[in-house]
Design an enzyme around this catalytic site. Structure first.
Site, PDB file in Angstrom:
ATOM      1  N   ASP A  25      37.224  63.729  51.884  1.00  0.00           N
ATOM      2  CA  ASP A  25      37.315  64.015  50.455  1.00  0.00           C
ATOM      3  C   ASP A  25      36.796  62.772  49.744  1.00  0.00           C
ATOM      4  O   ASP A  25      37.479  61.756  49.672  1.00  0.00           O
ATOM      5  CB  ASP A  25      38.769  64.316  50.082  1.00  0.00           C
ATOM      6  N   LYS A  86      31.108  58.436  41.768  1.00  0.00           N
ATOM      7  CA  LYS A  86      30.802  59.855  41.945  1.00  0.00           C
ATOM      8  C   LYS A  86      30.195  60.467  40.683  1.00  0.00           C
ATOM      9  O   LYS A  86      29.382  61.393  40.761  1.00  0.00           O
ATOM     10  CB  LYS A  86      32.099  60.581  42.310  1.00  0.00           C
ATOM     11  N   GLU A 182      35.184  71.615  47.026  1.00  0.00           N
ATOM     12  CA  GLU A 182      36.567  71.131  47.043  1.00  0.00           C
ATOM     13  C   GLU A 182      37.591  72.264  46.920  1.00  0.00           C
ATOM     14  O   GLU A 182      38.549  72.322  47.701  1.00  0.00           O
ATOM     15  CB  GLU A 182      36.768  70.076  45.951  1.00  0.00           C
ATOM     16  N   ASP A 208      42.816  71.588  39.720  1.00  0.00           N
ATOM     17  CA  ASP A 208      42.670  70.240  40.290  1.00  0.00           C
ATOM     18  C   ASP A 208      42.670  69.190  39.181  1.00  0.00           C
ATOM     19  O   ASP A 208      41.687  69.035  38.449  1.00  0.00           O
ATOM     20  CB  ASP A 208      41.354  70.192  41.094  1.00  0.00           C
TER      21      ASP A 208
HETATM   22  P1  ADP Z   1      40.563  62.035  42.295  1.00  0.00           P
HETATM   23  O1  ADP Z   1      40.499  63.453  42.758  1.00  0.00           O
HETATM   24  O2  ADP Z   1      40.051  61.843  40.909  1.00  0.00           O
HETATM   25  O3  ADP Z   1      39.926  61.093  43.251  1.00  0.00           O
HETATM   26  P2  ADP Z   1      43.462  61.924  42.910  1.00  0.00           P
HETATM   27  O4  ADP Z   1      43.603  63.347  43.237  1.00  0.00           O
HETATM   28  O5  ADP Z   1      43.671  60.956  44.002  1.00  0.00           O
HETATM   29  O6  ADP Z   1      42.105  61.608  42.149  1.00  0.00           O
HETATM   30  O7  ADP Z   1      44.506  61.621  41.713  1.00  0.00           O
HETATM   31  C1  ADP Z   1      44.750  60.343  41.209  1.00  0.00           C
HETATM   32  C2  ADP Z   1      45.736  60.453  40.059  1.00  0.00           C
HETATM   33  O8  ADP Z   1      46.971  60.990  40.528  1.00  0.00           O
HETATM   34  C3  ADP Z   1      46.066  59.121  39.410  1.00  0.00           C
HETATM   35  O9  ADP Z   1      45.943  59.237  38.003  1.00  0.00           O
HETATM   36  C4  ADP Z   1      47.524  58.901  39.785  1.00  0.00           C
HETATM   37  O10 ADP Z   1      48.240  58.166  38.788  1.00  0.00           O
HETATM   38  C5  ADP Z   1      48.029  60.316  39.887  1.00  0.00           C
HETATM   39  N1  ADP Z   1      49.256  60.404  40.684  1.00  0.00           N
HETATM   40  C6  ADP Z   1      49.446  59.988  41.956  1.00  0.00           C
HETATM   41  N2  ADP Z   1      50.740  60.186  42.334  1.00  0.00           N
HETATM   42  C7  ADP Z   1      51.377  60.751  41.267  1.00  0.00           C
HETATM   43  C8  ADP Z   1      52.717  61.188  41.013  1.00  0.00           C
HETATM   44  N3  ADP Z   1      53.668  61.059  41.940  1.00  0.00           N
HETATM   45  N4  ADP Z   1      52.994  61.712  39.796  1.00  0.00           N
HETATM   46  C9  ADP Z   1      52.040  61.828  38.860  1.00  0.00           C
HETATM   47  N5  ADP Z   1      50.764  61.427  39.024  1.00  0.00           N
HETATM   48  C10 ADP Z   1      50.427  60.891  40.213  1.00  0.00           C
HETATM   49 MG    MG Z   2      40.030  65.012  44.023  1.00  0.00          MG
END
Ligand code: ADP
Ligand code: MG
Length: 624
Positions: A25, A86, A182, A208
């Site tokens: 991913d 990205k 995705e 998402d």
């Molecule tokens: P991306 O798909 O953009 O790479 P992610 O799916 O990894 O990102 O999401 C990252 C986001 O998820 C960040 O803003 C982070 O603060 C949030 N996040 C991670 N854990 C939690 C949680 N327990 N509660 C709320 N938000 C969260």
């Molecule tokens: Mg993602």
């Protein structure tokens, strides 16, 4: 000389023949790698047991840092620390209309490069660094070379963005088995494609919400294929916005004005931590210098209302596009770290009138689905039907008047071949321009040009008399071949399309050169992995022999052999090929002696003849 091993038919083969597929991913904020281990999709962690790799690359004077070590430089040294690369993949400078702190170089039509202290770096190269880190993590975790990878991309990625992703993988010698949407990966992780009892088509919504982007996709699962019915989203809406809203609230609570950068950054961290804690606790205490307050789930719900509402508005629009009502959605999947927030889950539940699926960790679900697909594609999975891949966008060519004639529509399962007949426009026309385009619009100018080539040598005829067969062929890898044949004269022309996104010759050459640079590192990595696998096999064989024949050794000899064995096992945890080889040599001294003893005993034994009871006892030993 060691004999080559041949596995028993039907048995799983030695580690050498093991084919390993990984799922990646490659996220805007975070990236992950997963693989199916003992039939279970598993996230592969680094040495510090971290699953998420922040998608951040930092260029120091003479080194490249990726992930957590790079993150420290985001505010300190922004121009040499690339985040959210990205967003730049496969985009030309003219496409990039969002705010960013980077100095870009290149013409409007090209994919721009970032100017760093290590020179200019394309988005492809920067993504390649992230992929390289994940690839190495996988090799370390699995102790094995990777056969191939499935990399996930957003459903709305066009051919240029997809090609850029493939190119990044190629730069680090990663064999891309497939690019997977995705949302489709998330649906696969939940096994929504394996529900064969259900004959009717199923509709799924994948919500998402990541760090900085929101994507909603409506998929239809029909006859073994996931079809993207509609996608929508927001390229600047996510967890970062939630953090900003909390910061704003806290500043009001503390009656704070404008903060210095450092303090502002500190407060963002506090807000983020509070938000994340509130997914498991009903209320949290917040301390910022001399200020103090608390925040509970209800307050958080109010604070982030603007974000929640906007995502639901997009959901409404996308459902309308898909011509579906919320009730017609069979399952809703939550993806992205921000969907852990309970207020977000509530909003989704209310809107879709159903309990969303979130039993799989929402920031891991995409990588896990990709791992399942990778495992199937390398041929390891015995069960489960393999999903067909589809063309993400329609492919066609330009006809008179700048119109697009669609030859292969979007969402057609690949591989596919389609032929269509065309003819000349003018009397005596001897050449024809074949302009291959991609997109859903009717005018060429609104679609993306993939290639142009000419068919020459058409015999002069009256307009409309020539018969030109154009064949579009997309192979299993998504590569497009277009050929044109004039049937009365048999003149033909064809082209294989690596969809262009404006890489200049200079860039292409530089990328190739850098490919060689990585090749050197790849070779070293491969040697290390091979040595490890070899040593591991030695250890296994020796352990088996010891289980049966340890009694042949004196206490002292056994002690020496076992300690040499331990030392070798220990070195396998390092990445030092010399140390491992030395430990193997060291072990050999004792293991050869042991082997000789066993040989003598077995010859002895053979001369005496084996009694059935001995044989049975021996078998039992082996089974232990
Ligand atoms: P991306 O798909 O953009 O790479 P992610 O799916 O990894 O990102 O999401 C990252 C986001 O998820 C960040 O803003 C982070 O603060 C949030 N996040 C991670 N854990 C939690 C949680 N327990 N509660 C709320 N938000 C969260
Ligand atoms: Mg993602």
């Amino acid at each position: 000389m060691a004999l080559l091993q041949i596995a028993e038919p039907g048995q799983s083969s030695s580690p050498h023949e093991h084919r390993i597929g990984i799922g990646i991913d490659l996220g805007t904020t975070n990236s992950l790698v997963a693989s199916v281990r003992s039939s279970t999709p598993t996230i592969l962690k680094d040495e510090q047991q971290h699953s998420l790799l922040p998608s951040v690359v930092h260029y120091t004077e003479d080194d490249i840092l990726v992930g957590d070590p790079a993150k420290a430089f985001i505010s300190q040294d922004p121009s040499n620390t690339i985040v959210s690369v990205k967003r730049f993949m496969g985009r030309s400078k003219a496409d990039i209309r969002f705010q960013h702190p980077y100095q870009l170089e290149g013409t409007d039509q090209e994919m721009p490069s970032f100017i760093t202290r290590q020179g200019s770096k394309t988005p492809v190269e920067i993504s390649a660094q992230i992929l390289l880190t994940l690839k190495q993590r996988a090799e370390n975790a699995l102790g094995h070379d990777i056969t191939g990878a499935v990399i996930t991309v957003p459903a709305y990625f066009d051919e240029a963005q997809r090609q850029a992703t493939r190119d990044a993988a190629k730069l680090v010698g990663l064999n891309v088995l497939r690019l997977l949407n995705e949302p489709t990966a998330a649906a696969i992780a939940y096994g929504l494609d394996q529900n064969s009892q259900i004959a009717e088509d199923q509709n799924f919504a994948i919500y998402d919400l990541g760090g900085g982007t929101f994507d909603i996709s409506i998929l239809r699962f029909s006859k073994g294929v996931f079809e993207v019915l509609a996608t929508g989203g927001h390229t600047a809406l996510g967890g970062d916005d939630i953090d900003r809203l909390i910061v704003k609230y806290l500043k009001q609570q503390f009656s704070l004005g404008t903060l210095a950068n450092q303090q502002h950054a500190e407060l963002i961290q506090i807000a983020k931590a509070a938000k994340e804690q509130l997914t498991t606790e009903t209320s949290v205490d917040i301390q910022f210098h001399q200020y103090h307050t608390s925040l509970d789930q209800n307050q958080l719900q109010d604070i982030i209302q603007p974000v929640t509402e906007r995502t639901i508005q997009v959901c409404q629009r996308v459902l309308r596009d898909a011509k579906l009502k919320a009730e017609q959605i069979n399952a809703v999947i939550l993806v992205g770290g921000s969907t852990r927030t309970l207020a977000i889950q509530d909003a989704v539940r209310n809107y879709f009138h159903q309990e969303p699926l979130c039993s799989i960790n929402p920031d891991e679900v995409v990588a896990l689905g990709a791992a399942i697909t990778a495992n199937q594609l390398v041929g390891n999975a015995q069960d489960g039907t393999l999903l067909l891949d589809v063309t993400p966008l329609s492919l066609g060519l330009e006809t008179m008047g700048g119109l697009v004639e669609r030859v292969i529509p979007r969402n057609t399962p690949i591989p596919v071949s389609r032929r269509q007949e065309f003819t000349t426009y003018q009397d005596g026309q001897t050449a024809m321009l074949i302009h291959v385009v991609q997109g859903e619009r009717d005018l060429v100018e609104h679609c993306r040009t993939l290639a142009k080539f000419e068919l020459r040598g058409i015999p002069p005829m009256t307009a409309g008399a020539a018969r030109i067969e154009v064949t579009f062929q997309v192979d299993a890898d998504g590569l497009l071949n277009v050929s044109a044949l004039e049937t009365t004269s048999n003149v033909q022309a064809h082209i294989t399309i690596k969809p262009s996104y404006g890489l200049s010759e200079k860039d292409t050459e530089r990328l190739l050169l850098e490919g060689f640079k990585f090749a050197e590192q790849d070779k070293k990595d491969r040697q290390l992995q091979e040595t490890k696998v070899e040593a591991q096999r030695e250890i296994e064989a020796l352990k088996q022999a010891l289980a049966v024949d340890q009694h042949l050794l004196s206490a002292e000899e056994a002690e020496r052999l076992n300690s040499a064995l331990k030392i070798l096992e220990h070195t396998l945890q390092d990445q030092d090929i010399d140390k491992i080889e030395q430990a193997v040599e060291n072990l050999k001294v004792y293991s050869d002696l042991f082997a000789a003893m066993r040989m003598n005993r077995h010859i002895d034994h053979a001369l005496k003849g084996t009694r059935v009871e001995d044989w049975a006892a021996n078998q039992q030993d082996k089974d232990k």
